[in-house]
Write an enzyme that holds these catalytic residues in place. Structure first.
Site, PDB file in Angstrom:
ATOM      1  N   GLU A 279     -59.951 -12.275  -3.713  1.00 13.28           N
ATOM      2  CA  GLU A 279     -60.287 -12.464  -5.111  1.00 13.28           C
ATOM      3  C   GLU A 279     -61.363 -13.545  -5.134  1.00 13.28           C
ATOM      4  OE1 GLU A 279     -57.003 -13.664  -7.622  1.00 13.28           O
ATOM      5  OE2 GLU A 279     -58.372 -13.876  -9.318  1.00 13.28           O
TER       6      GLU A 279
ATOM      7  N   ARG B 232     -47.966 -15.178   6.072  1.00 15.80           N
ATOM      8  CA  ARG B 232     -49.231 -15.881   5.881  1.00 15.80           C
ATOM      9  C   ARG B 232     -49.273 -17.101   6.781  1.00 15.80           C
ATOM     10  NH1 ARG B 232     -50.397 -15.965   0.524  1.00 15.80           N
ATOM     11  NH2 ARG B 232     -51.712 -17.801   0.637  1.00 15.80           N
TER      12      ARG B 232
ATOM     13  N   LYS C   6     -55.742 -21.595  -2.667  1.00 16.66           N
ATOM     14  CA  LYS C   6     -57.039 -21.813  -3.299  1.00 16.66           C
ATOM     15  C   LYS C   6     -56.914 -22.685  -4.537  1.00 16.66           C
ATOM     16  CE  LYS C   6     -58.161 -17.410  -3.081  1.00 16.66           C
ATOM     17  NZ  LYS C   6     -58.838 -16.126  -3.255  1.00 16.66           N
TER      18      LYS C   6
HETATM   19  P1  ATP Z   1     -54.269 -18.291  -1.929  1.00 14.85           P
HETATM   20  O1  ATP Z   1     -52.802 -18.007  -2.072  1.00 14.85           O
HETATM   21  O2  ATP Z   1     -54.639 -19.208  -0.834  1.00 14.85           O
HETATM   22  O3  ATP Z   1     -54.919 -18.648  -3.202  1.00 14.85           O
HETATM   23  P2  ATP Z   1     -54.724 -15.557  -2.115  1.00 14.85           P
HETATM   24  O4  ATP Z   1     -53.736 -14.763  -1.387  1.00 14.85           O
HETATM   25  O5  ATP Z   1     -54.601 -15.658  -3.580  1.00 14.85           O
HETATM   26  O6  ATP Z   1     -54.880 -16.945  -1.431  1.00 14.85           O
HETATM   27  P3  ATP Z   1     -56.788 -13.643  -1.928  1.00 14.85           P
HETATM   28  O7  ATP Z   1     -58.228 -13.818  -2.213  1.00 14.85           O
HETATM   29  O8  ATP Z   1     -55.974 -12.805  -2.838  1.00 14.85           O
HETATM   30  O9  ATP Z   1     -56.182 -15.066  -1.799  1.00 14.85           O
HETATM   31  O10 ATP Z   1     -56.571 -13.181  -0.430  1.00 14.85           O
HETATM   32  C1  ATP Z   1     -57.295 -12.175   0.224  1.00 14.85           C
HETATM   33  C2  ATP Z   1     -56.499 -11.674   1.390  1.00 14.85           C
HETATM   34  O11 ATP Z   1     -56.221 -12.754   2.293  1.00 14.85           O
HETATM   35  C3  ATP Z   1     -55.157 -11.133   0.955  1.00 14.85           C
HETATM   36  O12 ATP Z   1     -54.945  -9.899   1.615  1.00 14.85           O
HETATM   37  C4  ATP Z   1     -54.163 -12.158   1.379  1.00 14.85           C
HETATM   38  O13 ATP Z   1     -52.950 -11.567   1.701  1.00 14.85           O
HETATM   39  C5  ATP Z   1     -54.847 -12.806   2.592  1.00 14.85           C
HETATM   40  N1  ATP Z   1     -54.421 -14.196   2.744  1.00 14.85           N
HETATM   41  C6  ATP Z   1     -54.498 -15.179   1.834  1.00 14.85           C
HETATM   42  N2  ATP Z   1     -53.959 -16.320   2.294  1.00 14.85           N
HETATM   43  C7  ATP Z   1     -53.529 -16.069   3.549  1.00 14.85           C
HETATM   44  C8  ATP Z   1     -52.878 -16.834   4.566  1.00 14.85           C
HETATM   45  N3  ATP Z   1     -52.573 -18.116   4.369  1.00 14.85           N
HETATM   46  N4  ATP Z   1     -52.594 -16.235   5.729  1.00 14.85           N
HETATM   47  C9  ATP Z   1     -52.913 -14.945   5.933  1.00 14.85           C
HETATM   48  N5  ATP Z   1     -53.523 -14.164   5.026  1.00 14.85           N
HETATM   49  C10 ATP Z   1     -53.834 -14.700   3.851  1.00 14.85           C
HETATM   50 MG    MG Z   2     -54.099 -13.849  -4.528  1.00 15.97          MG
END
Ligand code: ATP
Ligand code: MG
Length: 575
Positions: free
Chosen positions: A42, A268, A278
């Site tokens: 995102e 994760r 984020k």
């Molecule tokens: P955050 O929780 O850090 O804000 P998010 O999951 O909202 O991250 P996205 O932009 O939705 O961020 O993530 C893009 C992809 O990266 C998704 O498929 C998510 O599952 C993966 N991802 C995000 N954080 C992690 C992590 N800590 N370890 C592994 N994969 C991750």
């Molecule tokens: Mg997300």
């Protein structure tokens, strides 16, 4: 782009439960034996090392399978938090990590029209309804984990009325937040995600790609699975928190009767001494706890890059941690171990004095007949790990700088460096012996040392077999360049930043000493004009990288990592 394929980067992927599922699918010719994955960020912030885990996984799986493809899709359903800046940064980071999505760059916002049609189809089939409850009322009706929810009074609206209202929602007839479109599933489901979740909301906000075209926006839950489906994704790999959303995604795909990717969840990445969400990273940036998204203390890809990490080290780290089904926290020392290992192999060695102490070598040929002092160009190997990297010349003269901490007037036991009357080796140069200490009259601080050198020890070796205990790095005072060095420590004081007293948030654990700036460091002259991003080992200090703020006249280095490897110790320790 950086060269890839350094040794150690060629490890064969270890089979894991995701790769096993894919191998099984290929065996039975599922999806016509295609493998299509995607990385779906995102665009509401910069990528962090957790995203790198997902990027490596998705792109590597595509590369490992013949004809495999990995899409880069921006899940841009929230116009309020998303920006072009983030899209550009994300693309730069994925490319820098060494992955290429080719023509497969997609945006969920490009599917808004299609998603709208899907919603209409669900309304027509009696699977969705327009609800006039406020957000707060919807929350109230939802129930809890132990209590079932209540049906909305609007749940029984007729299809025709729903179609009419939904169309008018799109046409802008209603106030923001006054109505939503909801899926008609089950208000008593033990899975809260299935209790008639919101599919569309009214929101007058400028979208970074669709502008003002829409005043209703699909929710992430109504967008993600269908976007995967539209793109023909075969394996939709995501993190564990989406496990509970899978039944909902399945429900939408089944009701719509469209291509059904298989969702697979993995744990994760969490790292000690840092935060990874984020939202928190944005907070640290916006509140000025760090300079920007690429602050070298942050676990962002751009921060790690600025700090001097290589894509190879990050990919190697992601390989080593592997993928698993249960959440765990990885020791940040493992990440540091990976960059140290890579730079040990590749980084040229140079000498830099971070806290200079002036040393005059009394018997070194001085100012002859009013001409300049004698200067010798001494040979110095560039990397003992790799003779192929050759050698360079380092100037030596009568006045040099050594590290303040390499001298003790009153040396404790086991201090093998310089002290009054003691002899040490200067790396690549000569043996020197301290004969006099000059102190500041007022403060008593040591400001200068006088030494003698032994001309018979050129190159740092004595012909009579005389041994010295310590070897020091140094620079020639007349030739050295001034530089700023930024040293970093963990951003948080605690391994788990969330470990706080009640009512206090993670920021209470910020390390006030995470950044130390040293401004009158001296580095050897060969570093003049070193390009931003160049990486070096400063002998006896660690690995350093030229900061992008650096310029010809003002060199700035970031300390990537020190030399001492706490991870190697952990690995060696008896279990
Ligand atoms: P955050 O929780 O850090 O804000 P998010 O999951 O909202 O991250 P996205 O932009 O939705 O961020 O993530 C893009 C992809 O990266 C998704 O498929 C998510 O599952 C993966 N991802 C995000 N954080 C992690 C992590 N800590 N370890 C592994 N994969 C991750
Ligand atoms: Mg997300």
């Amino acid at each position: 782009m950086e060269s890839s394929n350094t040794p150690g980067d060629n490890r064969k992927p270890v089979a894991d439960f995701i790769r096993n599922i894919i191998a099984q699918d290929l065996k039975v010719n599922k999806n016509d034996s295609r493998v299509v994955t995607r990385f779906p960020p995102e665009p509401n912030g910069y990528l962090h090392i957790g995203h790198a885990k997902s990027i490596c996984l998705n792109f590597s799986i595509a590369l490992e399978n013949k004809g495999g493809i990995c899409h880069l899709r921006f899940d841009d359903t929230n116009p309020i938090k998303e920006e072009q800046e983030y899209i550009d940064a994300i693309k730069e980071d994925v490319r820098w990590l060494g992955f290429d999505w080719g023509e497969h760059e997609y945006y969920a916002s490009d599917y808004f029209e299609k998603l709208y049609e899907y919603a209409v189809q669900l309304i027509k089939d009696g699977y969705a309804y327009v609800c006039d409850l406020s957000a707060e009322e919807i929350r109230g009706y939802r129930g809890t984990l132990t209590k079932p929810g209540k049906n909305s009074p609007y749940r029984t609206r007729l299809v025709e009325e729903n179609l009419d209202l939904f169309e008018r929602m799109r046409a802008g007839e209603f106030e923001d937040g006054s109505r939503v479109l909801r899926a008609k599933i089950d208000m008593a489901s033990p899975n809260l995600n299935m209790r008639d979740p919101v599919m569309y909301r009214i929101l007058r906000a400028q979208h970074h790609r669709t502008g003002n075209k829409w005043c209703i926006y699909p929710t992430y839950d109504f967008t993600h699975g269908q976007s995967d489906s539209i793109e023909g994704i075969t394996h939709s790999i995501c993190t564990l928190e989406f496990e509970d959303h899978r039944p909902l995604y399945d429900w939408f795909l089944d009701r719509l009767n469209i291509h059904h990717p298989q969702q697979i969840e993995f744990a994760r990445l969490e790292l000690t001494y840092t935060v990874m969400s984020k939202r928190k990273l944005l907070e640290l940036v916006e509140e000025g706890h760090v300079s920007r998204w690429d602050d070298p203390r942050l676990p962002t890809i751009s921060g790690l890059r600025r700090r001097g990490y290589t894509p190879e080290a990050i990919r190697n780290f992601c390989d080593r941690i592997g993928v698993a089904k249960s959440n765990s926290v990885v020791d940040i020392a493992l990440l540091e171990h990976c960059i140290r290992e890579d730079l040990n192999r590749r980084a040229p060695r140079v000498m830099a004095v971070l806290r200079p102490l002036r040393v005059v070598i009394d018997n070194y040929p001085a100012d002859r007949a009013g001409l300049a002092d004698q200067v010798e160009e001494l040979d110095a190997e560039n990397n003992p790990e790799d003779p192929g990297m050759g050698s360079r010349k380092v100037p030596f003269s009568r006045v040099i700088y050594i590290e303040q901490e390499d001298f003790r007037e009153d040396p404790p036991k086991k201090f093998y460096r310089l002290a009054p009357g003691r002899e040490v080796r200067l790396k690549h140069a000569y043996y020197i012996k301290c004969v006099r200490v000059v102190k500041d009259e007022q403060t008593g601080e040591v400001v200068e040392l006088h030494c003698t050198y032994d001309p018979q020890t050129r190159g740092g070796w004595s012909s009579d077999g005389r041994k010295v205990m310590g070897t020091l790095h140094w620079v020639s005072a007349a030739h050295a360049l001034e530089a700023e060095v930024r040293s970093y420590d963990h951003l948080f004081l605690k391994a788990n930043p969330e470990d706080t007293k009640e009512g206090v948030d993670y920021k209470a654990n910020l390390n006030p000493a995470s950044l130390e700036k040293l401004t009158s460091c001296r580095v050897e002259p060969g570093l003049a004009g070193a390009a931003p991003g160049s990486r070096y080992q400063f002998l006896r200090q660690g690995y350093f990288c030229v900061d992008p703020d650096s310029s010809e006249g003002a060199l700035i280095f970031n300390r990537t990592v020190g030399l001492r490897d706490s991870w190697a110790k952990i690995e060696k320790a008896p279990k």
